[in-house]
Scaffold this motif. Structure first.
Motif, PDB file in Angstrom:
ATOM      1  N   SER A 123      -7.357  16.042  -1.167  1.00 53.99           N
ATOM      2  CA  SER A 123      -7.371  14.787  -0.409  1.00 53.99           C
ATOM      3  C   SER A 123      -6.419  13.839  -1.124  1.00 53.99           C
ATOM      4  N   LEU A 124      -5.356  13.430  -0.448  1.00 54.04           N
ATOM      5  CA  LEU A 124      -4.375  12.552  -1.076  1.00 54.04           C
ATOM      6  C   LEU A 124      -4.987  11.194  -1.388  1.00 54.04           C
TER       7      LEU A 124
ATOM      8  N   PRO B 250       0.817  -1.222   0.000  1.00 53.74           N
ATOM      9  CA  PRO B 250       0.000   0.000   0.000  1.00 53.74           C
ATOM     10  C   PRO B 250       0.846   1.265   0.000  1.00 53.74           C
ATOM     11  N   GLY B 251       0.312   2.319  -0.619  1.00 52.94           N
ATOM     12  CA  GLY B 251       1.033   3.581  -0.676  1.00 52.94           C
ATOM     13  C   GLY B 251       0.100   4.776  -0.727  1.00 52.94           C
ATOM     14  N   VAL B 252       0.642   5.946  -0.455  1.00 56.49           N
ATOM     15  CA  VAL B 252      -0.091   7.215  -0.512  1.00 56.49           C
ATOM     16  C   VAL B 252       0.442   8.001  -1.698  1.00 56.49           C
ATOM     17  N   TYR B 253      -0.462   8.619  -2.443  1.00 52.79           N
ATOM     18  CA  TYR B 253       0.001   9.371  -3.610  1.00 52.79           C
ATOM     19  C   TYR B 253      -0.783  10.664  -3.792  1.00 52.79           C
ATOM     20  N   GLY B 254      -0.181  11.574  -4.536  1.00 54.56           N
ATOM     21  CA  GLY B 254      -0.820  12.848  -4.844  1.00 54.56           C
ATOM     22  C   GLY B 254      -0.777  13.101  -6.339  1.00 54.56           C
ATOM     23  N   CYS B 255      -1.605  14.005  -6.801  1.00 56.00           N
ATOM     24  CA  CYS B 255      -1.683  14.339  -8.212  1.00 56.00           C
ATOM     25  C   CYS B 255      -1.279  15.799  -8.403  1.00 56.00           C
ATOM     26  N   SER B 256      -0.235  16.044  -9.181  1.00 54.15           N
ATOM     27  CA  SER B 256       0.226  17.417  -9.394  1.00 54.15           C
ATOM     28  C   SER B 256      -0.801  18.242 -10.162  1.00 54.15           C
TER      29      SER B 256
ATOM     30  N   LEU C 179      -8.056  13.922  -4.792  1.00 58.52           N
ATOM     31  CA  LEU C 179      -9.107  14.833  -5.243  1.00 58.52           C
ATOM     32  C   LEU C 179      -8.907  16.242  -4.702  1.00 58.52           C
ATOM     33  N   CYS C 180      -9.349  17.226  -5.492  1.00 59.70           N
ATOM     34  CA  CYS C 180      -9.369  18.609  -5.019  1.00 59.70           C
ATOM     35  C   CYS C 180     -10.442  18.755  -3.951  1.00 59.70           C
TER      36      CYS C 180
END
Length: 318
Positions: free
Chosen positions: A194-195, A114-120, A207-208
């Motif tokens: 929200s990451l 499992p991992g946490v990610y963000g969207c530029s 999500l924004c």
């Protein structure tokens, strides 16, 4: 263990299927600076679509002697939360890349950590409101960043640079160790997103977060060099109702702010002008007026110095 502030990734695929990765790009960031930019060509062990080739210019001949994903995985797995390394991952339009990662891991029966990610892309939408485009190339042009042009390594580097620009804009320090849920929540609140999160069952999108009207208005800052003391709107309180046909409301509010006027969300005893656009007759009352317009008329009848203008009146007055 946190090896980097964060990593940025980019995948190119051979065809429309997300498990056809043919190139991987990874950029690492440490102490607020890009450390390394790496890329690998991969034999996707499947067909190439002409449409994809036209985008990334990777051909079957270029990858026929390259390692397959399972062969490369021991080399790159450390970046994705394996070997007890806990990295925050970013990608531009990250759902595409996370879906490609999970689909390819599933295709080859490789376990998912499992991992946490963000969207530029999501971060940029909250850092710089009302941009005409949030594509990777458009943001690179805006921020004076060298574009990647669909090379996975260079695209991952461009993504990392965008994230660093957002972090500077929002005062976020990714070099700090994330030790708890509250640390993540603090980052999310600062970035107004929200990451995302992924595991063996799939992923939850980055999500924004919704921006309130008050927060949106705070982002409309007038250019003092454009102030016009001769305008009827200078140092006056202005509200809008209905949909403008000539521009979106935020653009009209920016004009008011540049002139030196004051934007209001609602109508009150301080309002000087109400600009009326096209009304949605599914919402307004039988008289065809919005609640703002009805309130303005009542205040005018009580002697308030308040003027109601049409959109044409507004355009002829700015």
């Amino acid at each position: 263990m946190k090896a980097y502030d964060f990593i940025a990734i980019d995948f190119e695929t051979a065809n429309q299927y997300s498990d056809s990765i043919c190139q991987i790009g990874i950029t690492t960031v440490k102490n607020g600076k890009i450390q390394e930019v790496k890329s690998w060509l991969i034999n996707p062990e499947t067909f190439f679509d002409d449409y994809n080739i036209r985008i990334h210019h990777i051909t079957p001949d270029m990858v026929k002697d390259q390692p397959s994903f399972p062969q490369l995985w021991p080399t790159i797995s450390k970046y994705f939360g394996y070997d007890d390394i806990d990295n925050l991952i970013f990608a531009h339009n990250a759902n595409f890349d996370i879906r490609a990662l999970l689909s390819t891991l599933d295709r080859y029966n490789i376990p998912v950590t499992p991992g946490v990610y963000g969207c530029s892309l999501a971060l940029s939408r909250r850092a710089w409101l009302r941009e005409p485009s949030y594509s990777l190339s458009s943001l690179c042009q805006k921020l004076n960043i060298k574009a990647g042009n669909h090379d996975a390594g260079e695209d991952s580097r461009a993504c990392a640079e965008i994230v660093l620009c957002v972090a500077k804009e929002k005062g976020v320090d990714f070099s700090k160790r994330i030790e708890s849920e509250s640390d993540l929540n603090e980052i999310e609140e600062s970035l107004k997103v929200s990451l995302g999160y992924y595991n063996q069952d799939g992923y939850f999108s980055c999500l924004c977060k919704r921006i309130s009207k008050k927060e949106r208005r705070k982002n409309i800052i007038g250019d003092k060099s454009k102030n016009n003391p001769e305008s009827i709107f200078f140092q006056k309180n202005v509200a809008f109702t209905g949909k403008l046909s000539s521009m979106v409301r935020a653009e009209a509010q920016q004009i008011i702010a540049d002139i030196g006027g004051i934007n209001q969300d609602g109508i009150n005893k301080n309002t000087n002008f109400l600009i009326v656009g096209q009304q949605d007759y599914r919402i307004v009352g039988e008289d065809g007026m919005s609640a703002k317009q009805e309130k303005a008329i009542k205040l005018i009848s009580k002697g308030q110095d308040l003027e109601i203008l049409s959109e044409d009146d507004f355009l002829h007055s700015v």
